[in-house]
Scaffold this active site. Sequence first.
Site, mmCIF file in Angstrom:
data_model
loop_
_atom_site.group_PDB
_atom_site.id
_atom_site.type_symbol
_atom_site.label_atom_id
_atom_site.label_comp_id
_atom_site.label_asym_id
_atom_site.label_seq_id
_atom_site.Cartn_x
_atom_site.Cartn_y
_atom_site.Cartn_z
ATOM 1 N N GLY A 1 0.798 -1.229 0.000
ATOM 2 C CA GLY A 1 0.000 0.000 0.000
ATOM 3 C C GLY A 1 0.826 1.272 0.000
ATOM 4 O O GLY A 1 0.442 2.258 -0.638
ATOM 5 N N ASN A 2 1.982 1.248 0.693
ATOM 6 C CA ASN A 2 2.783 2.480 0.789
ATOM 7 C C ASN A 2 3.416 2.869 -0.547
ATOM 8 O O ASN A 2 3.845 3.993 -0.723
ATOM 9 C CB ASN A 2 3.864 2.341 1.879
ATOM 10 C CG ASN A 2 4.884 1.260 1.566
ATOM 11 O OD1 ASN A 2 4.564 0.244 0.948
ATOM 12 N ND2 ASN A 2 6.110 1.470 1.975
ATOM 13 N N LYS B 1 -13.074 -10.303 3.770
ATOM 14 C CA LYS B 1 -12.595 -8.973 3.345
ATOM 15 C C LYS B 1 -13.744 -7.978 3.220
ATOM 16 O O LYS B 1 -14.569 -8.088 2.320
ATOM 17 C CB LYS B 1 -11.926 -9.083 1.961
ATOM 18 C CG LYS B 1 -10.518 -9.595 1.988
ATOM 19 C CD LYS B 1 -9.556 -8.441 2.139
ATOM 20 C CE LYS B 1 -8.138 -8.863 1.873
ATOM 21 N NZ LYS B 1 -7.149 -7.910 2.305
ATOM 22 N N LYS C 1 -2.609 -9.949 -2.875
ATOM 23 C CA LYS C 1 -1.524 -9.716 -3.838
ATOM 24 C C LYS C 1 -0.223 -10.412 -3.422
ATOM 25 O O LYS C 1 0.626 -10.696 -4.273
ATOM 26 C CB LYS C 1 -1.291 -8.223 -4.075
ATOM 27 C CG LYS C 1 -0.779 -7.431 -2.877
ATOM 28 C CD LYS C 1 0.691 -7.113 -2.942
ATOM 29 C CE LYS C 1 1.165 -6.272 -1.777
ATOM 30 N NZ LYS C 1 0.693 -6.557 -0.432
ATOM 31 N N LYS D 1 2.169 -12.278 4.018
ATOM 32 C CA LYS D 1 3.461 -12.049 3.358
ATOM 33 C C LYS D 1 4.440 -13.169 3.680
ATOM 34 O O LYS D 1 5.110 -13.696 2.791
ATOM 35 C CB LYS D 1 4.088 -10.730 3.841
ATOM 36 C CG LYS D 1 3.622 -9.541 3.059
ATOM 37 C CD LYS D 1 4.426 -8.317 3.455
ATOM 38 C CE LYS D 1 3.509 -7.143 3.560
ATOM 39 N NZ LYS D 1 2.652 -6.956 2.370
HETATM 40 P P1 ADP Z 1 1.248 -3.975 2.520
HETATM 41 O O1 ADP Z 1 0.355 -2.868 2.098
HETATM 42 O O2 ADP Z 1 2.679 -3.758 2.119
HETATM 43 O O3 ADP Z 1 0.721 -5.344 2.179
HETATM 44 P P2 ADP Z 1 0.505 -4.489 5.300
HETATM 45 O O4 ADP Z 1 0.063 -3.365 6.151
HETATM 46 O O5 ADP Z 1 -0.522 -5.446 4.807
HETATM 47 O O6 ADP Z 1 1.340 -3.848 4.103
HETATM 48 O O7 ADP Z 1 1.644 -5.335 6.062
HETATM 49 C C1 ADP Z 1 2.820 -4.729 6.537
HETATM 50 C C2 ADP Z 1 2.656 -4.344 7.987
HETATM 51 O O8 ADP Z 1 2.636 -5.498 8.811
HETATM 52 C C3 ADP Z 1 3.821 -3.565 8.570
HETATM 53 O O9 ADP Z 1 3.749 -2.199 8.247
HETATM 54 C C4 ADP Z 1 3.687 -3.827 10.086
HETATM 55 O O10 ADP Z 1 2.997 -2.777 10.711
HETATM 56 C C5 ADP Z 1 2.826 -5.081 10.153
HETATM 57 N N1 ADP Z 1 3.384 -6.192 10.915
HETATM 58 C C6 ADP Z 1 2.628 -7.091 11.603
HETATM 59 N N2 ADP Z 1 3.366 -8.013 12.199
HETATM 60 C C7 ADP Z 1 4.664 -7.727 11.905
HETATM 61 C C8 ADP Z 1 5.914 -8.329 12.265
HETATM 62 N N3 ADP Z 1 5.961 -9.404 13.018
HETATM 63 N N4 ADP Z 1 7.057 -7.759 11.791
HETATM 64 C C9 ADP Z 1 6.992 -6.653 11.008
HETATM 65 N N5 ADP Z 1 5.844 -6.037 10.660
HETATM 66 C C10 ADP Z 1 4.682 -6.569 11.082
HETATM 67 MG MG MG Z 2 -1.032 -6.235 3.001
#
Ligand code: ADP
Ligand code: MG
Length: 310
Positions: free
Chosen positions: A11-12, A128, A211, A273
């Site tokens: 998202g970023n 979702k 994704k 992820k």
């Molecule tokens: P994206 O849009 O890149 O898919 P998400 O918000 O879905 O991003 O996932 C990334 C986020 O997951 C990070 O910004 C962080 O806040 C969160 N997160 C949750 N658990 C963890 C972890 N164990 N280590 C690092 N980040 C984590």
């Molecule tokens: Mg995500």
Amino acid sequence: MPKKIVVALGGNALGNTLPEQMAAVKCTAKAIADLIEEGHQVAVCHGNGPQVGMIHLAMSALNQLDPGQHVMAPLSVCVAMSQGYIGYDLQNALREELLDRGIPKPVATLITQVCVDPEDPAFQKPTKPIGRFMTHQEAQALIGKGDSVVEDAGRGYRRVVASPRPVDIVEIETVKALLADGQVVIAAGGGGIPVIRQGNHLKGVGAVIDKDFASALMAQRVDADELILLTAVEKIALNFGKPNQTWLSDITVQQARAYLAEGHFAPGSMAPKVQAALEFAASKENRAALITLLEKAKDGIEGRTGTRIH
Ligand code: ADP
Ligand code: MG
């Protein structure tokens, strides 16, 4: 050594609004161009949460204004629109960044459909939330049409859709051909347009594909060396956000599996992820996945930062 890389953008990388996206893609283009400049072959996948939400909202507002016009696009069509809109901004930002560096590589966005299994258990419990908040009465009308709706923390009702696993990428041969020709391709945006095969017909379904899983599948199918999941954190952590938080740099598939089972990664954000990363890394020898910050893509691939799962 040049590698074949699938890059997934979080998202970023795209921001939440039209002006945010215009600005964000410039940064994102630099991160991707850094990899291309090193000679790597790159296919790009991206999320679409805010964008598909916006498109869906706009379509339903239009429909409310003039119900006779039948302008309400199904979710699969909204995903297709989001691929076009995001791809348009991203491919142009990347094209310009590459040209500025003296790299005249073609960049193209591929409208990409991803097959899901109609028997996927995800269809039995949609998770979702999508679209705008609705009143009780509007929610009842949707339920009457067979849609799932949840009450969201006192704020109203929202439609929820299933997030099934991607099984096949319909346009995968085109992705491979573009990569083999040295072109840059943006594909399976938003996880891909979810479809079900019905003989020769592909039927769009009201679902969203993660994704992270779609990019891991694409990485497997194009036989990539590396899957890079670019997000808002430089590394993943154990005990994330707690006083005993520990950042991870290099872990095996087995360790990733164990940490996932211990609940270190938040469901819906980091857990998918890590799951996607480990599935790719486990799928064949010498495949690795990297999770890192958008701006650190090059540092990550060169082993200076990020969390590598192998
Ligand atoms: P994206 O849009 O890149 O898919 P998400 O918000 O879905 O991003 O996932 C990334 C986020 O997951 C990070 O910004 C962080 O806040 C969160 N997160 C949750 N658990 C963890 C972890 N164990 N280590 C690092 N980040 C984590
Ligand atoms: Mg995500």
